[in-house]
Design an enzyme around this catalytic site. Structure first.
Site, PDB file in Angstrom:
ATOM      1  CB  SER A 276     -10.454   3.076  -1.081  1.00  0.00           C
ATOM      2  OG  SER A 276     -10.688   3.671   0.168  1.00  0.00           O
TER       3      SER A 276
ATOM      4  CD  GLU B 284      -1.120   5.499   5.781  1.00  0.00           C
ATOM      5  OE1 GLU B 284      -2.260   5.578   5.301  1.00  0.00           O
ATOM      6  OE2 GLU B 284      -0.903   5.408   7.006  1.00  0.00           O
TER       7      GLU B 284
ATOM      8  CG  HIS C 232      -1.914   1.104   1.234  1.00  0.00           C
ATOM      9  ND1 HIS C 232      -1.581   2.404   1.559  1.00  0.00           N
ATOM     10  CD2 HIS C 232      -3.227   1.120   0.897  1.00  0.00           C
ATOM     11  CE1 HIS C 232      -2.664   3.158   1.439  1.00  0.00           C
ATOM     12  NE2 HIS C 232      -3.678   2.400   1.039  1.00  0.00           N
TER      13      HIS C 232
HETATM   14  O1  0K2 Z   1      -7.691   4.214   2.545  1.00  0.00           O
HETATM   15  P1  0K2 Z   1      -6.499   4.438   1.720  1.00  0.00           P
HETATM   16  O2  0K2 Z   1      -5.260   4.668   2.531  1.00  0.00           O
HETATM   17  O3  0K2 Z   1      -6.271   3.383   0.677  1.00  0.00           O
HETATM   18  O4  0K2 Z   1      -6.657   5.804   0.926  1.00  0.00           O
HETATM   19  P2  0K2 Z   1      -7.882   6.587   0.327  1.00  0.00           P
HETATM   20  O5  0K2 Z   1      -8.998   5.695  -0.055  1.00  0.00           O
HETATM   21  O6  0K2 Z   1      -7.314   7.447  -0.735  1.00  0.00           O
HETATM   22  O7  0K2 Z   1      -8.427   7.485   1.510  1.00  0.00           O
HETATM   23  C1  0K2 Z   1      -7.722   8.592   1.958  1.00  0.00           C
HETATM   24  C2  0K2 Z   1      -6.747   8.210   3.006  1.00  0.00           C
HETATM   25  C3  0K2 Z   1      -5.361   8.582   2.621  1.00  0.00           C
HETATM   26  C4  0K2 Z   1      -4.385   8.400   3.717  1.00  0.00           C
HETATM   27  O8  0K2 Z   1      -4.593   7.964   4.803  1.00  0.00           O
END
Ligand code: 0K2
Ligand code: SF4
Length: 314
Positions: free
Chosen positions: A226, A126, A124
């Site tokens: 997501s 992040e 992922h």
């Molecule tokens: O939930 P994810 O981290 O995959 O990201 P998104 O769906 O883009 O939601 C925004 C959260 C981004 C960072 O925490």
């Protein structure tokens, strides 16, 4: 048929800030804006920005020198930042401040040669960005995804310079069990008071728990990549409610709805509210009569965009 809407749902403060950074950058710089990775994990948000001329890339090498680059809400590694600086890119950082907070902690641990365990989903963005803050010759960062991974760690149980951090969008239940076992296995481990799961993830998971008590089916609006949306759909299923994750109303299958009396609707932190509206309109068309908002935690948190990207409102 009744429809219950979860609260809070949809955009979190980090997503709103990231979108505003790109929209304001388009107006201020009046040139091509490149974004490293999808700014947020939502197909509709990305399509809208692409239509405004934004170019999304996975590799810094795909961007011409001296261009403008936005780092996505999920953040980037130190190496990616260095590559961008080498190409003399102008960096606009849309990393959520709550992710940046974890970056700083991981970087501090690395500088102090503290062995680190990071709980998150392999691959992922992040996780790649956060692990990429760690750069020590004398200690290591280890990624674990599950309780089973704890047994595979080659760390002395009595290690005294050991800590842990987590991704911001994990399942609360699952993460708490992992942390519990980590603390049992490594009695000297230290870490954040609870975990690094953010307020938005927590609130949306609590909201779906509430929803699951009064519905016989739940629709989670959110793109497949997501993480936080996926966790919501998983949670609905774990509780035992028939739950489906959808990109938009177009994914809804009539057979899902058959004989359902109470349908719950929620949306992940990167899913825009217009998608919720479309789902409601669709459900009304096929017989929904009452649409009710469920009371939940009121979110007041907001993050400012950097000063040089602020456009005064009339
Ligand atoms: O939930 P994810 O981290 O995959 O990201 P998104 O769906 O883009 O939601 C925004 C959260 C981004 C960072 O925490
Ligand atoms: Fe920030 Fe949480 Fe939103 Fe991620 S989900 S952008 S960490 S507020």
């Amino acid at each position: 048929m009744d429809v219950f809407l979860a609260n809070p749902r949809g955009f979190c403060a980090g997503v709103k800030r990231a979108i505003l950074i790109v929209e304001n950058a388009l107006k201020i710089y009046k040139t091509t804006i490149y974004v490293k990775h999808e700014l947020v994990h939502n197909k509709h948000v990305i399509k809208k920005l692409r239509n405004k001329g934004v170019i999304f890339v996975e590799k810094i090498s795909d961007i011409p020198n001296n261009s403008i680059i936005v780092f996505s809400a999920h953040g980037v590694s130190k190496k990616t930042k260095e590559q961008a600086l080498k190409k003399k890119l102008i960096i606009l950082n849309a990393t959520c401040p709550l992710v940046t907070k974890v970056h700083k902690e991981v970087s501090k641990a690395s500088k102090r040669n503290i062995e680190t365990i990071f709980i998150g989903h392999k691959g992922h963005p992040e996780v790649v960005g956060t692990i990429g803050q760690y750069n020590s010759k004398h200690s290591k960062i280890h990624l674990i995804e599950s309780i089973e991974d704890i047994n595979k760690l080659s760390i002395n149980p009595n290690h005294k310079k050991l800590n842990f951090f987590t991704q911001t969008t994990l399942s609360i239940n699952n993460t708490r069990s992992i942390i519990k076992l980590l603390k049992k296995t490594f009695p000297y481990i230290s870490g954040p008071k609870k975990e690094d799961i953010c307020y938005a993830t927590t609130n949306r998971q609590n909201a779906i728990i509430k929803l699951s008590k009064i519905t016989d089916m739940i629709l989670v609006i959110g793109s497949k990549n997501s993480s936080n949306s996926k966790r919501l759909a998983e949670l609905g299923k774990e509780i035992g409610v028939f739950t489906k994750q959808i990109e938009s109303f177009l994914d809804i299958q009539k057979k899902w709805i058959k004989n359902k009396k109470c349908i719950g609707v929620t949306a992940g932190a990167s899913a825009p509210e217009f998608l919720v509206k479309q789902v409601i309109e669709y459900l009304k068309k096929i017989g929904a009569q009452n649409i009710k908002e469920i009371e939940g935690n009121k979110e007041q948190i907001s993050f400012n965009v950097p000063k040089h990207l602020t456009i005064p409102q009339d």
